[in-house]
Design a protein around this motif. Structure first.
Motif, PDB file in Angstrom:
ATOM      1  N   LEU A   1     -21.177   7.140 -21.646  1.00  0.00           N
ATOM      2  CA  LEU A   1     -20.590   6.664 -22.895  1.00  0.00           C
ATOM      3  C   LEU A   1     -21.269   7.313 -24.096  1.00  0.00           C
ATOM      4  O   LEU A   1     -22.495   7.331 -24.197  1.00  0.00           O
ATOM      5  CB  LEU A   1     -20.713   5.142 -22.989  1.00  0.00           C
ATOM      6  CG  LEU A   1     -20.045   4.352 -21.860  1.00  0.00           C
ATOM      7  CD1 LEU A   1     -20.286   2.857 -22.065  1.00  0.00           C
ATOM      8  CD2 LEU A   1     -18.561   4.654 -21.779  1.00  0.00           C
TER       9      LEU A   1
ATOM     10  N   ALA B   1     -17.188   5.809 -27.058  1.00  0.00           N
ATOM     11  CA  ALA B   1     -17.405   4.357 -27.110  1.00  0.00           C
ATOM     12  C   ALA B   1     -18.220   4.040 -28.355  1.00  0.00           C
ATOM     13  O   ALA B   1     -19.412   3.738 -28.276  1.00  0.00           O
ATOM     14  CB  ALA B   1     -18.116   3.870 -25.858  1.00  0.00           C
TER      15      ALA B   1
ATOM     16  N   ASP C   1     -17.870  -0.754 -32.246  1.00  0.00           N
ATOM     17  CA  ASP C   1     -16.932  -1.576 -31.484  1.00  0.00           C
ATOM     18  C   ASP C   1     -17.633  -2.637 -30.640  1.00  0.00           C
ATOM     19  O   ASP C   1     -16.969  -3.457 -30.003  1.00  0.00           O
ATOM     20  CB  ASP C   1     -16.063  -0.693 -30.586  1.00  0.00           C
ATOM     21  CG  ASP C   1     -15.089   0.163 -31.384  1.00  0.00           C
ATOM     22  OD1 ASP C   1     -14.951  -0.079 -32.599  1.00  0.00           O
ATOM     23  OD2 ASP C   1     -14.473   1.071 -30.792  1.00  0.00           O
ATOM     24  N   ASN C   2     -18.964  -2.628 -30.622  1.00  0.00           N
ATOM     25  CA  ASN C   2     -19.701  -3.708 -29.955  1.00  0.00           C
ATOM     26  C   ASN C   2     -19.709  -4.989 -30.774  1.00  0.00           C
ATOM     27  O   ASN C   2     -20.046  -6.052 -30.239  1.00  0.00           O
ATOM     28  CB  ASN C   2     -21.165  -3.301 -29.725  1.00  0.00           C
ATOM     29  CG  ASN C   2     -21.323  -2.118 -28.794  1.00  0.00           C
ATOM     30  OD1 ASN C   2     -20.538  -1.940 -27.866  1.00  0.00           O
ATOM     31  ND2 ASN C   2     -22.351  -1.310 -29.037  1.00  0.00           N
TER      32      ASN C   2
ATOM     33  N   ARG D   1     -13.865  -4.647 -22.929  1.00  0.00           N
ATOM     34  CA  ARG D   1     -14.054  -3.342 -23.558  1.00  0.00           C
ATOM     35  C   ARG D   1     -14.601  -2.322 -22.561  1.00  0.00           C
ATOM     36  O   ARG D   1     -14.076  -1.216 -22.425  1.00  0.00           O
ATOM     37  CB  ARG D   1     -15.014  -3.469 -24.745  1.00  0.00           C
ATOM     38  CG  ARG D   1     -15.215  -2.125 -25.425  1.00  0.00           C
ATOM     39  CD  ARG D   1     -16.338  -2.056 -26.401  1.00  0.00           C
ATOM     40  NE  ARG D   1     -16.318  -0.734 -27.011  1.00  0.00           N
ATOM     41  CZ  ARG D   1     -17.348  -0.097 -27.505  1.00  0.00           C
ATOM     42  NH1 ARG D   1     -18.536  -0.669 -27.477  1.00  0.00           N
ATOM     43  NH2 ARG D   1     -17.235   1.109 -28.017  1.00  0.00           N
ATOM     44  N   PHE D   2     -15.658  -2.688 -21.873  1.00  0.00           N
ATOM     45  CA  PHE D   2     -16.294  -1.721 -20.984  1.00  0.00           C
ATOM     46  C   PHE D   2     -15.479  -1.503 -19.707  1.00  0.00           C
ATOM     47  O   PHE D   2     -15.492  -0.400 -19.152  1.00  0.00           O
ATOM     48  CB  PHE D   2     -17.723  -2.161 -20.684  1.00  0.00           C
ATOM     49  CG  PHE D   2     -18.624  -2.077 -21.887  1.00  0.00           C
ATOM     50  CD1 PHE D   2     -18.753  -0.894 -22.583  1.00  0.00           C
ATOM     51  CD2 PHE D   2     -19.312  -3.192 -22.345  1.00  0.00           C
ATOM     52  CE1 PHE D   2     -19.564  -0.802 -23.715  1.00  0.00           C
ATOM     53  CE2 PHE D   2     -20.122  -3.113 -23.464  1.00  0.00           C
ATOM     54  CZ  PHE D   2     -20.244  -1.912 -24.158  1.00  0.00           C
TER      55      PHE D   2
ATOM     56  N   LEU E   1     -13.218   1.245 -20.109  1.00  0.00           N
ATOM     57  CA  LEU E   1     -13.891   2.540 -20.071  1.00  0.00           C
ATOM     58  C   LEU E   1     -14.381   2.892 -18.669  1.00  0.00           C
ATOM     59  O   LEU E   1     -15.072   3.896 -18.490  1.00  0.00           O
ATOM     60  CB  LEU E   1     -15.070   2.533 -21.048  1.00  0.00           C
ATOM     61  CG  LEU E   1     -14.692   2.468 -22.539  1.00  0.00           C
ATOM     62  CD1 LEU E   1     -15.895   2.062 -23.383  1.00  0.00           C
ATOM     63  CD2 LEU E   1     -14.136   3.812 -23.009  1.00  0.00           C
TER      64      LEU E   1
ATOM     65  N   THR F   1     -25.552   0.096 -27.573  1.00  0.00           N
ATOM     66  CA  THR F   1     -24.586  -0.032 -26.488  1.00  0.00           C
ATOM     67  C   THR F   1     -25.272  -0.469 -25.201  1.00  0.00           C
ATOM     68  O   THR F   1     -24.681  -1.217 -24.398  1.00  0.00           O
ATOM     69  CB  THR F   1     -23.814   1.277 -26.317  1.00  0.00           C
ATOM     70  OG1 THR F   1     -23.028   1.494 -27.506  1.00  0.00           O
ATOM     71  CG2 THR F   1     -22.891   1.251 -25.115  1.00  0.00           C
TER      72      THR F   1
END
Length: 283
Positions: free
Chosen positions: A173, A201, A205-206, A222-223, A226, A247
């Motif tokens: 990421l 990533a 966005d966290n 979210r993850f 990905l 992250t």
């Protein structure tokens, strides 16, 4: 003992004024292009907080082969931790004034160095202020020297070759802004683009709009989108290994231990033998 990843302002206030032991609080003011972190700290910080300098205490001197913020020498990190007043087993809370994008580096380093009782102040200084909690100004008296003994290597790290391998066989990421990932702009590092195979990533966005971390459920979604499904190796990088730690914190929230590439794009892009991908596709 390992502390929760996050703590709230109310929890920290209670621990500061009624805790036993009282936690060490680290103020990690740092932003790319702003060298005045200590001045910001003096203008207002959580009572009793100690300023930790990201460039000189949370990183070794920059070098092309190891990037703009290499991991600090373990002995130097231990000296800094003792200067902050950190005793063996004493809890630590870290924060900054920018959504914890810098403070996460201190969280990650301390856990890498074997300090389990370290948490981030969720929402950072903005949440503390919004709760109406007290602010202190000026330079406080230095804390008593701590006695902590650090043992580095407790979290996984990647070098360039390992990062390339994770990009091929796992999930790598890239925590930088999307435009830097795509190679549309590169304000500080030698070349634009991203590590081939890495996925965009962005760190921002966290966080929810109020600057706190998204819920575990939202981060899990979210993850998962990905490719982080709990079965494959996950690596993280950014420009110089600072915001990638943010992250790593978000992934820790969902039970995933990510490997950090400390050199990140600053080291990768300085090596002309390493390829650079551009555009929105991983490449």
């Amino acid at each position: 003992m390992t502390a929760p990843v996050l703590t709230t302002p109310a929890e920290l206030y209670s621990r500061l004024f009624h805790g036993d032991p009282v936690p060490v609080v680290l103020d990690v003011r740092w932003r790319l292009g702003d060298p005045h972190g200590h001045e910001h700290y003096l203008a207002g910080h959580i009572p009793g907080a100690v300023h930790a300098d990201l460039d000189t205490e949370l990183a070794a001197p920059p070098a092309p082969e190891s990037g703009r913020h290499p991991l600090p020498d373990p002995a130097a990190l231990q000296r800094a931790a003792r200067r902050w007043g950190l005793d063996q087993g004493r809890p630590v809370v870290v924060y900054d004034d920018n959504g914890n994008t810098a403070a996460a580096r201190a969280w990650w380093l301390l856990r890498w160095a074997g300090v389990g009782r370290v948490s981030l102040l969720d929402g950072a200084l903005a949440a503390w202020r919004a709760a109406g909690l007290p602010i202190e100004t000026g330079e406080p008296a230095p804390p008593a020297e701590g006695n902590v003994v650090l043992a580095t290597g407790q979290l996984p790290v990647l070098d360039a070759d390992a990062a390339a391998e994770v990009a091929r066989t796992g999930v790598l990421l890239d925590a930088r802004a999307a435009e830097r990932y795509r190679g549309e702009t590169e304000p500080v590092d030698p070349r634009a683009g991203h590590i081939p195979g890495a996925l965009s990533a962005p760190t921002g966005d966290n966080l929810a709009p109020d600057g706190t971390f998204h819920s575990v459920e939202e981060l899990t979604r979210r993850f998962a989108a990905l490719g982080v499904d709990g079965t494959t190796q996950v690596g993280v990088y950014c420009g110089s290994g600072v915001t990638a730690a943010h992250t790593a914190v978000a992934l820790a929230r969902v039970g995933v231990t990510a490997a950090l590439y400390p050199g990140s794009w600053s080291a990768w892009s300085a090596d002309t033998t390493r390829p650079a991908a551009v555009g929105a596709a991983p490449g």
